[in-house]
Design a protein around this motif. Structure first.
Motif, PDB file in Angstrom:
ATOM      1  N   ASN A 314       0.837  -1.180   0.000  1.00  0.00           N
ATOM      2  CA  ASN A 314       0.000   0.000   0.000  1.00  0.00           C
ATOM      3  C   ASN A 314       0.885   1.248   0.000  1.00  0.00           C
ATOM      4  N   HIS A 315       0.832   2.033  -1.079  1.00  0.00           N
ATOM      5  CA  HIS A 315       1.709   3.196  -1.172  1.00  0.00           C
ATOM      6  C   HIS A 315       1.381   4.249  -0.117  1.00  0.00           C
ATOM      7  N   LEU A 316       0.177   4.177   0.464  1.00  0.00           N
ATOM      8  CA  LEU A 316      -0.168   5.123   1.519  1.00  0.00           C
ATOM      9  C   LEU A 316       0.499   4.796   2.861  1.00  0.00           C
ATOM     10  N   GLU A 317       1.112   3.597   2.969  1.00  0.00           N
ATOM     11  CA  GLU A 317       1.729   3.213   4.243  1.00  0.00           C
ATOM     12  C   GLU A 317       2.831   4.182   4.670  1.00  0.00           C
ATOM     13  N   SER A 318       3.369   4.939   3.732  1.00  0.00           N
ATOM     14  CA  SER A 318       4.446   5.877   4.085  1.00  0.00           C
ATOM     15  C   SER A 318       3.926   7.232   4.548  1.00  0.00           C
ATOM     16  N   VAL A 319       2.602   7.396   4.657  1.00  0.00           N
ATOM     17  CA  VAL A 319       2.059   8.670   5.102  1.00  0.00           C
ATOM     18  C   VAL A 319       2.535   8.975   6.525  1.00  0.00           C
ATOM     19  N   LYS A 320       2.827  10.241   6.785  1.00  0.00           N
ATOM     20  CA  LYS A 320       3.260  10.672   8.117  1.00  0.00           C
ATOM     21  C   LYS A 320       2.277  11.708   8.650  1.00  0.00           C
ATOM     22  N   VAL A 321       1.902  11.547   9.899  1.00  0.00           N
ATOM     23  CA  VAL A 321       1.010  12.493  10.581  1.00  0.00           C
ATOM     24  C   VAL A 321       1.747  13.010  11.804  1.00  0.00           C
ATOM     25  N   TYR A 322       1.949  14.313  11.886  1.00  0.00           N
ATOM     26  CA  TYR A 322       2.740  14.882  12.983  1.00  0.00           C
ATOM     27  C   TYR A 322       2.303  16.321  13.241  1.00  0.00           C
ATOM     28  N   PRO A 323       2.629  16.877  14.431  1.00  0.00           N
ATOM     29  CA  PRO A 323       3.310  16.246  15.574  1.00  0.00           C
ATOM     30  C   PRO A 323       2.384  15.275  16.292  1.00  0.00           C
ATOM     31  N   ASN A 324       2.955  14.456  17.096  1.00  0.00           N
ATOM     32  CA  ASN A 324       2.181  13.484  17.864  1.00  0.00           C
ATOM     33  C   ASN A 324       2.881  13.245  19.198  1.00  0.00           C
ATOM     34  N   PRO A 325       2.334  13.799  20.265  1.00  0.00           N
ATOM     35  CA  PRO A 325       1.043  14.463  20.445  1.00  0.00           C
ATOM     36  C   PRO A 325       0.980  15.822  19.731  1.00  0.00           C
ATOM     37  N   ALA A 326      -0.249  16.235  19.426  1.00  0.00           N
ATOM     38  CA  ALA A 326      -0.489  17.512  18.756  1.00  0.00           C
ATOM     39  C   ALA A 326      -1.376  18.393  19.643  1.00  0.00           C
ATOM     40  N   LYS A 327      -1.354  19.707  19.330  1.00  0.00           N
ATOM     41  CA  LYS A 327      -2.182  20.643  20.100  1.00  0.00           C
ATOM     42  C   LYS A 327      -3.199  21.323  19.200  1.00  0.00           C
ATOM     43  N   ASP A 328      -2.740  22.116  18.231  1.00  0.00           N
ATOM     44  CA  ASP A 328      -3.649  22.923  17.405  1.00  0.00           C
ATOM     45  C   ASP A 328      -3.729  22.456  15.958  1.00  0.00           C
ATOM     46  N   TYR A 329      -2.621  21.918  15.409  1.00  0.00           N
ATOM     47  CA  TYR A 329      -2.590  21.536  13.999  1.00  0.00           C
ATOM     48  C   TYR A 329      -1.934  20.171  13.823  1.00  0.00           C
ATOM     49  N   LEU A 330      -2.417  19.452  12.820  1.00  0.00           N
ATOM     50  CA  LEU A 330      -1.789  18.223  12.386  1.00  0.00           C
ATOM     51  C   LEU A 330      -1.279  18.403  10.967  1.00  0.00           C
ATOM     52  N   ASN A 331      -0.055  17.999  10.710  1.00  0.00           N
ATOM     53  CA  ASN A 331       0.513  18.019   9.372  1.00  0.00           C
ATOM     54  C   ASN A 331       0.424  16.627   8.759  1.00  0.00           C
ATOM     55  N   ILE A 332       0.011  16.574   7.502  1.00  0.00           N
ATOM     56  CA  ILE A 332      -0.120  15.311   6.785  1.00  0.00           C
ATOM     57  C   ILE A 332       0.906  15.298   5.665  1.00  0.00           C
ATOM     58  N   GLU A 333       1.865  14.366   5.745  1.00  0.00           N
ATOM     59  CA  GLU A 333       2.902  14.239   4.718  1.00  0.00           C
ATOM     60  C   GLU A 333       2.634  12.975   3.919  1.00  0.00           C
ATOM     61  N   LEU A 334       2.368  13.138   2.628  1.00  0.00           N
ATOM     62  CA  LEU A 334       1.950  12.035   1.762  1.00  0.00           C
ATOM     63  C   LEU A 334       3.018  11.692   0.735  1.00  0.00           C
ATOM     64  N   PRO A 335       2.952  10.485   0.169  1.00  0.00           N
ATOM     65  CA  PRO A 335       3.843  10.159  -0.954  1.00  0.00           C
ATOM     66  C   PRO A 335       3.628  11.141  -2.104  1.00  0.00           C
ATOM     67  N   LYS A 336       4.661  11.385  -2.871  1.00  0.00           N
ATOM     68  CA  LYS A 336       4.592  12.401  -3.921  1.00  0.00           C
ATOM     69  C   LYS A 336       3.551  12.092  -4.987  1.00  0.00           C
ATOM     70  N   ASP A 337       3.247  10.795  -5.179  1.00  0.00           N
ATOM     71  CA  ASP A 337       2.304  10.452  -6.243  1.00  0.00           C
ATOM     72  C   ASP A 337       0.843  10.576  -5.814  1.00  0.00           C
ATOM     73  N   VAL A 338       0.592  10.937  -4.558  1.00  0.00           N
ATOM     74  CA  VAL A 338      -0.788  11.091  -4.083  1.00  0.00           C
ATOM     75  C   VAL A 338      -1.221  12.537  -4.280  1.00  0.00           C
ATOM     76  N   LYS A 339      -2.190  12.740  -5.143  1.00  0.00           N
ATOM     77  CA  LYS A 339      -2.660  14.090  -5.449  1.00  0.00           C
ATOM     78  C   LYS A 339      -4.005  14.399  -4.785  1.00  0.00           C
ATOM     79  N   ASN A 340      -4.859  13.406  -4.730  1.00  0.00           N
ATOM     80  CA  ASN A 340      -6.184  13.605  -4.159  1.00  0.00           C
ATOM     81  C   ASN A 340      -6.406  12.597  -3.036  1.00  0.00           C
ATOM     82  N   PHE A 341      -6.838  13.095  -1.890  1.00  0.00           N
ATOM     83  CA  PHE A 341      -7.053  12.208  -0.769  1.00  0.00           C
ATOM     84  C   PHE A 341      -8.150  12.769   0.136  1.00  0.00           C
ATOM     85  N   ARG A 342      -8.679  11.892   0.949  1.00  0.00           N
ATOM     86  CA  ARG A 342      -9.668  12.261   1.951  1.00  0.00           C
ATOM     87  C   ARG A 342      -9.110  11.910   3.326  1.00  0.00           C
ATOM     88  N   LEU A 343      -9.290  12.806   4.276  1.00  0.00           N
ATOM     89  CA  LEU A 343      -8.809  12.579   5.630  1.00  0.00           C
ATOM     90  C   LEU A 343      -9.992  12.582   6.592  1.00  0.00           C
TER      91      LEU A 343
END
Length: 391
Positions: A314-343
């Protein structure tokens, strides 16, 4: 005390001769451990409740495990149960799944962990080890190994190693005569970690007690375990001693043991706090990579890629969600080939809290403190991460 067989003595004399180096095929398979699978298994394990040995929840968990292996394609002849009774008629079963070796079909590498719990659902102790065994069995199902592999889920561990003692004394040995030749017992117990702890290292456990004749071999195999950990996972290693888990009855019978245990102890074991909300699935995922790499080494897996599908993941397995723990914002880092996604963000009860389209920085300031699941979906693929919101 049972006698060490001739085969075991030969193993003791030859273990130090095995060379160890990086093998790309082993790394490719270790990288097939799925963060999403690990997360989902840990959740399912929690939902099965308190799995006290002999309880209905304990039996339900055994049946859930059997169904998992059947879904992977393991046959009825490969899946066996080892029933045992202790105390005041407390009954349970160990589950054994066997993958036959190509060169040494009658010599076994055992990878094991217990599935029973006390007080709480036991997501770290030992849903974490359970998840890793299931992932290793999935990934290596069709990979030839020279030695046979037994994936064993013990029950009765929390009541004094009842299940593993029964198996070691009544299956491996019968009437003090060895029935199974065991190359190594590799135990995985409580590797759940805790978000907020420094989950960058794993304890590699060797035998330094009990019988002395198997200590040197255990230490050598544990050094190999540590080497595999650094070769096939991002974890650092800490050498430690084996202690009070399912490898002990095997050690007492002369077998060689090694194991994994979390480095920074969570201290949630045996309490109501041993829940999904209090473990670090990313740590379990990384320990899983180390375990798959090491199991291939111990069982001497094929070093060539067998088919193109073996390296697909699954190419999405490399997705990164940070910081963790988080307070106000979450950053989503996706593989370069992912253009459209739902969170989607859900609470621990599965209730959808937020959903966003193509946002790589998500405002979570309105969420209460606690644990949440982040699900990323794209092109029919899904990745799941657990995050902690801490105000």
């Amino acid at each position: 005390m049972k006698k060490i067989t001739t085969l075991l003595l030969l193993s003791l004399s030859s273990y130090s001769l095995q060379a160890q180096s990086f093998i790309q095929a082993y790394k490719n398979r270790a990288d097939q451990v799925s963060q999403t699978n690990v997360t989902n298994i840990l959740q399912d394990f929690q939902n099965l409740g308190v799995k006290t040995t002999g309880s209905a929840a304990n039996t339900n968990t055994l049946n859930w495990l059997k169904a998992k292996y059947q879904a992977m394609g393991y046959t009825a002849s490969q899946i066996t149960e080892d029933p045992f009774t202790f105390g005041s008629n407390v009954s349970s079963k160990n589950l054994i799944v066997t993958k036959t070796g190509t060169v040494y079909p009658n010599i076994y590498v055992i990878i094991c962990g217990h599935y029973d719990t006390i007080t709480g659902p036991g997501v770290s102790d030992n849903g974490s080890g359970t998840a890793i065994l299931l992932e290793a069995a999935r990934i290596l199902k069709d990979i030839p190994t020279e030695y046979s592999v037994k994936f064993i889920h013990f029950s009765g561990e929390e009541q004094g190693l009842q299940g593993s003692a029964h198996y070691a004394d009544n299956v491996v040995f019968q009437n003090n005569v060895r029935q199974l030749n065991i190359r190594l017992v590799f135990n995985i117990d409580q590797v759940g970690g805790k978000i907020g702890n420094s989950n960058t290292a794993i304890k590699c456990e060797s035998d330094q007690a009990g019988m002395t004749s198997n200590n040197a071999a255990s230490q050598a195999f544990t050094q190999q375990l540590a080497n595999c950990t650094t070769l096939y996972s991002p974890l650092q290693t800490v050498m430690s001693n084996a202690y009070s888990s399912d490898y002990v009855p095997f050690e007492q019978n002369g077998d060689i043991i090694t194991g994994f245990y979390e480095n920074v102890r969570s201290y949630n074991e045996h309490t109501v706090n041993d829940t999904f909300a209090n473990v670090d699935p990313t740590y379990v995922y990384n320990v899983g990579k180390a375990a798959v790499g090491a199991l291939q080494h111990f069982a001497t897996a094929s070093t060539t890629q067998l088919a193109t599908e073996e390296v697909q993941k699954n190419h999405l397995e490399s997705v990164k969600v940070y910081p963790n723990p988080a307070k106000d914002y979450l950053n989503i880092e996706l593989p370069k080939d992912v253009k459209n996604f739902r969170l989607e963000i859900s609470d621990m009860n599965g209730r959808l809290i937020l959903n966003r389209e193509n946002e790589t920085k998500v405002n979570v300031s309105g969420l209460s403190s606690g644990a949440y699941l982040i699900t990323v979906k794209s092109d029919g693929k899904t990745a799941v991460r657990k995050v902690i919101i801490s105000k």
